[in-house]
Motif scaffolding. Structure first.
Motif, PDB file in Angstrom:
ATOM      1  N   LEU A   4       0.846  -1.187   0.000  1.00  0.00           N
ATOM      2  CA  LEU A   4       0.000   0.000   0.000  1.00  0.00           C
ATOM      3  C   LEU A   4       0.885   1.242   0.000  1.00  0.00           C
ATOM      4  O   LEU A   4       1.516   1.571   0.991  1.00  0.00           O
ATOM      5  CB  LEU A   4      -0.917  -0.005   1.221  1.00  0.00           C
ATOM      6  N   GLN A   5       0.909   1.921  -1.132  1.00  0.00           N
ATOM      7  CA  GLN A   5       1.721   3.134  -1.305  1.00  0.00           C
ATOM      8  C   GLN A   5       1.047   4.029  -2.330  1.00  0.00           C
ATOM      9  O   GLN A   5       0.517   3.532  -3.345  1.00  0.00           O
ATOM     10  CB  GLN A   5       3.111   2.797  -1.845  1.00  0.00           C
ATOM     11  N   VAL A   6       1.086   5.310  -2.103  1.00  0.00           N
ATOM     12  CA  VAL A   6       0.547   6.252  -3.081  1.00  0.00           C
ATOM     13  C   VAL A   6       1.108   7.638  -2.786  1.00  0.00           C
ATOM     14  O   VAL A   6       1.351   7.985  -1.620  1.00  0.00           O
ATOM     15  CB  VAL A   6      -1.008   6.251  -3.035  1.00  0.00           C
ATOM     16  N   PRO A   7       1.362   8.452  -3.812  1.00  0.00           N
ATOM     17  CA  PRO A   7       1.869   9.811  -3.562  1.00  0.00           C
ATOM     18  C   PRO A   7       0.748  10.738  -3.101  1.00  0.00           C
ATOM     19  O   PRO A   7      -0.436  10.431  -3.203  1.00  0.00           O
ATOM     20  CB  PRO A   7       2.401  10.230  -4.934  1.00  0.00           C
ATOM     21  N   GLU A   8       1.152  11.890  -2.578  1.00  0.00           N
ATOM     22  CA  GLU A   8       0.182  12.955  -2.289  1.00  0.00           C
ATOM     23  C   GLU A   8      -0.371  13.505  -3.610  1.00  0.00           C
ATOM     24  O   GLU A   8       0.302  13.419  -4.638  1.00  0.00           O
ATOM     25  CB  GLU A   8       0.856  14.074  -1.488  1.00  0.00           C
ATOM     26  N   PRO A   9      -1.573  14.031  -3.628  1.00  0.00           N
ATOM     27  CA  PRO A   9      -2.450  14.280  -2.471  1.00  0.00           C
ATOM     28  C   PRO A   9      -3.294  13.074  -2.048  1.00  0.00           C
ATOM     29  O   PRO A   9      -4.053  13.155  -1.088  1.00  0.00           O
ATOM     30  CB  PRO A   9      -3.353  15.406  -2.974  1.00  0.00           C
ATOM     31  N   TYR A  10      -3.148  11.978  -2.768  1.00  0.00           N
ATOM     32  CA  TYR A  10      -3.987  10.812  -2.504  1.00  0.00           C
ATOM     33  C   TYR A  10      -3.664  10.168  -1.159  1.00  0.00           C
ATOM     34  O   TYR A  10      -4.541   9.565  -0.528  1.00  0.00           O
ATOM     35  CB  TYR A  10      -3.809   9.798  -3.633  1.00  0.00           C
ATOM     36  N   ARG A  19      -5.992   3.422   8.774  1.00  0.00           N
ATOM     37  CA  ARG A  19      -4.972   4.020   7.902  1.00  0.00           C
ATOM     38  C   ARG A  19      -4.713   3.152   6.683  1.00  0.00           C
ATOM     39  O   ARG A  19      -4.531   3.670   5.573  1.00  0.00           O
ATOM     40  CB  ARG A  19      -3.675   4.244   8.690  1.00  0.00           C
ATOM     41  N   TYR A  20      -4.714   1.837   6.856  1.00  0.00           N
ATOM     42  CA  TYR A  20      -4.511   0.949   5.707  1.00  0.00           C
ATOM     43  C   TYR A  20      -5.567   1.222   4.634  1.00  0.00           C
ATOM     44  O   TYR A  20      -5.254   1.322   3.443  1.00  0.00           O
ATOM     45  CB  TYR A  20      -4.610  -0.520   6.127  1.00  0.00           C
ATOM     46  N   MET A  21      -6.816   1.326   5.074  1.00  0.00           N
ATOM     47  CA  MET A  21      -7.890   1.522   4.103  1.00  0.00           C
ATOM     48  C   MET A  21      -7.839   2.919   3.488  1.00  0.00           C
ATOM     49  O   MET A  21      -8.175   3.090   2.314  1.00  0.00           O
ATOM     50  CB  MET A  21      -9.250   1.276   4.767  1.00  0.00           C
ATOM     51  N   GLU A  22      -7.388   3.905   4.255  1.00  0.00           N
ATOM     52  CA  GLU A  22      -7.215   5.247   3.687  1.00  0.00           C
ATOM     53  C   GLU A  22      -6.214   5.216   2.530  1.00  0.00           C
ATOM     54  O   GLU A  22      -6.453   5.825   1.473  1.00  0.00           O
ATOM     55  CB  GLU A  22      -6.713   6.211   4.763  1.00  0.00           C
ATOM     56  N   ILE A  23      -5.122   4.510   2.740  1.00  0.00           N
ATOM     57  CA  ILE A  23      -4.089   4.437   1.690  1.00  0.00           C
ATOM     58  C   ILE A  23      -4.612   3.650   0.490  1.00  0.00           C
ATOM     59  O   ILE A  23      -4.413   4.047  -0.662  1.00  0.00           O
ATOM     60  CB  ILE A  23      -2.803   3.797   2.249  1.00  0.00           C
ATOM     61  N   TYR A  24      -5.285   2.552   0.772  1.00  0.00           N
ATOM     62  CA  TYR A  24      -5.873   1.753  -0.302  1.00  0.00           C
ATOM     63  C   TYR A  24      -6.830   2.608  -1.140  1.00  0.00           C
ATOM     64  O   TYR A  24      -6.781   2.589  -2.382  1.00  0.00           O
ATOM     65  CB  TYR A  24      -6.612   0.563   0.314  1.00  0.00           C
TER      66      TYR A  24
END
Length: 651
Positions: A257-263, A358-363
């Motif tokens: 689970l990784q993503v750049p901002e603003p996501y 937090r995991y689901m926020e990133i997902y």
């Protein structure tokens, strides 16, 4: 908080014409000769994660395709990535073309035909057939069907044929060869051989590569990069008059689970209410959108397990006799493995809840970013004047990934991860300095394998049962959206059973390509009397298995609402199995204990009344179940499937 733009999308979807089969909002559709085809594959995306399928994640670009396309709400795939991808490329059952399991099995089936672990030489390729018909063929993203690069200098006796996309008809390709990225931001170790471009090893994230996170040419993020690479391939031949097939094989939202901002920060606080509340809201939206009937009974959710159930006494020993789809308790088979923890939200500590939210926020951010990139791809088609000449297809490769979260150092997943309580990992991830780094670019060759676990996967699978790796509807049922050239309105949802091999057949039919059908000459084994070429056809001096999927073109054009399938449909992987009756009403399902019935019996469900798979009717309808099991056995014989001595999921 839902923004104003999203409120508009919600309102539009709530009144979408064609959102159920009773709406009469048809338009006359036709296909141009040799249209472009863009096929978009998400990785481990659950059935309800897309907003048009009931999710709360913002996916306005997919919503727009749905608002001018068609939802196919009864679509099916394989249970795991490589299995589905082999069927997409070949158009037929995965056992026939080398992916009986995802990669070569380590059990007694190792070395058997159909279990090579890569796309074998008995497979067709949709890309090659389209290339033969005059198409440009492009691919960017996850391949997962073989990693050997062709060695053109090797003697023929040693073999010169590679397994990468360029060897299967893709004119231009940038491919992640394996099943998962070590890091969505690149940072490959020096000399790694995880990626190829046009058959040569490459290193992602190197200076000068286009399409990185935040627009920087020197910053790599997988979803952003694959989009720009595919656009570059399309533009390289823009205006030459040839149609193109573009395969966008994204690796999101697969772990890590990784993503750049603003996501990364966009969904902060969105999931603090927990699994059950989010799932209930999705079910209500699905009913409001007409995706499921108002009286639909969703899967009630897996039972809570606060302790690990014990395995049978002989589990793991040489004397073990494991229950399987073909070996029952009545036959003297009694063994199975242990269970795992699976907590409800109310049973989590405050720190566990913090980490899990937090995991689901990133997902969700990964899904949102994926949608953004799909929007860029669609907009580019419009910018170059090709949108109105392009068939666009979107689906996931299987159900949501519910890998149990383990407790070993670094939060990875050992072989026995299913036995471990996730609490230590979750609580460690919920405190600083770790918490603030979750989902970020750590700059290393390997990221922490951050997962969102079993319960969030169950939410993603809403309203169905089970997740990736299983044969329940939540494991093999995925969203499918199709937009045709010139289509302006949402067509009525198609609710008939469809399968990923039907997409292969549909792409070929839309392109005007007739798959090879000349029967291969018999090749009888003098000792066994078996014809090695039975069922094969001739193509390019090879004997290959034909496309077995059925074209959906008439369904998509509104010429038919009937199922394209007239026979029962079965599948098997990792010993798990199912078969759906020809009329789509009945489903026989087998899952090994303790995740299925402890006595190992086949379950039976009436999908016409219970697609949520809540009520097992095996006891009251034994004759119906026996018929389906017999048909499944015939299916296994026809495709060369071999039930393992010890069924076990891929986790």
């Amino acid at each position: 908080m839902i923004g104003l733009a999203m409120v508009g999308v919600l309102g539009a979807l709530a009144i979408l014409p064609g959102c159920n089969d009773d709406d009469d909002n048809s338009e006359t559709l036709s296909l141009p000769k040799q249209p472009n085809v863009v096929f978009i594959m998400a990785d481990d995306l659950g059935y309800s994660d897309v907003h048009a399928f009931g999710g709360e994640i913002e996916t306005p670009n997919l919503d727009a395709l749905a608002a001018s396309g068609r939802l196919l709400t009864n679509h099916h795939t394989g249970t795991v990535c490589a299995i589905t991808r082999s069927m997409l490329i070949s158009g037929t059952d995965h056992h026939l073309v080398g992916e009986g399991t995802m990669g070569a099995p380590s059990d007694e089936r190792k070395g058997l035909p159909g279990y090579e672990g890569y796309l074998n030489d008995r497979a067709l390729s949709v890309a090659q057939l389209l290339k033969d018909a005059g198409y440009h063929t492009y691919m960017a993203g996850k391949w997962h069907l073989g990693s050997n690069v062709a060695n053109v200098d090797a003697p023929v006796a040693l073999g010169t044929i590679g397994q990468t996309p360029d060897q299967w008809g893709f004119e231009s390709s940038y491919a992640l060869l394996g099943g998962a990225a070590n890091n969505h931001f690149g940072h490959e170790a020096a000399g790694s051989k995880n990626y190829t471009e046009n058959g040569a090893y490459v290193q992602p994230g190197q200076p000068g590569q286009p399409g990185g996170a935040g627009g920087s040419p020197e910053v790599f993020y997988s979803t952003d990069f694959y989009t720009q690479r595919l656009i570059g391939y399309i533009d390289a031949h823009k205006g030459d008059g040839k149609p193109f097939f573009a395969y966008a094989a994204y690796t999101a939202p697969h772990w890590p689970l990784q993503v750049p901002e603003p996501y990364l920060s966009k969904y902060k606080g969105k999931y603090d209410a927990g699994y059950e509340a989010v799932r209930a809201a999705r079910i209500q939206r699905q009913k409001d959108l007409g995706l499921i009937p108002k009286d639909f009974t969703p899967f009630a959710g897996e039972a809570e397990t606060l302790t690990v159930s014990a395995p049978s006494a002989n589990n793991g020993t040489a004397s073990a006799r494991y229950i399987s789809a073909v070996h029952s308790v009545a036959d003297g088979y009694t063994d199975y493995g242990q269970g795992h923890y699976n907590k409800k939200w109310s049973s989590l500590s405050d720190l566990e809840k913090k980490a899990q939210a937090r995991y689901m926020e990133i997902y969700a951010g990964m899904v949102d970013n994926l949608d953004h990139n799909i929007g860029l791809l669609v907009q580019h088609l419009k910018d170059i004047g090709q949108y109105e000449n392009t068939v666009i297809i979107f689906q996931s490769d299987n159900g949501a990934e519910g890998w149990p979260i383990g407790t070993n150092a670094g939060g990875g997943f050992p072989a026995n991860a299913a036995s471990l309580d996730p609490k230590p990992v979750d609580e460690a991830n919920a405190v600083e300095p770790v918490y603030s780094t979750l989902g970020t670019d750590n700059g290393l060759a390997a990221a922490k394998r951050l997962q969102y676990g079993q319960r969030w996967a169950e939410v993603s699978a809403t309203p169905f049962r089970q997740t990736k790796g299983y044969m329940g509807e939540g494991g093999v049922g995925t969203p499918l959206i199709v937009h045709l050239p010139g289509q302006k309105k949402a067509a009525a949802n198609s609710t008939v059973f469809t399968h990923v091999t039907d997409i292969t057949a549909t792409i070929l039919a839309a392109a005007g390509v007739t798959p090879p059908s000349t029967p291969a000459p018999a090749a009888i084994n003098v000792l066994t009397g078996v014809d090695a070429n039975k069922g094969k056809v001739v193509y390019d001096n090879r004997y290959v298995y034909p496309v077995s999927g059925k074209s959906l073109v008439d369904v998509l054009l509104g010429k038919s609402t009937a199922s394209v399938r007239t026979d029962a449909f079965g599948d098997e992987s990792y010993g798990r199995a199912y078969l759906t009756s020809a009329d789509g009403k009945w489903k026989a399902l087998w899952t090994e204990p303790p995740f299925g019935p402890l006595d190992g019996h086949w379950e039976l469900y009436d999908l016409s009344a219970d697609r949520g798979e809540n009520k097992d009717l095996s006891v009251t309808n034994p004759a119906q179940l026996d018929q389906l099991i017999q048909q499944w056995s015939s299916y296994m014989g026809n495709v060369g499937g071999v039930e393992p001595l010890r069924p076990a999921g891929y986790y």
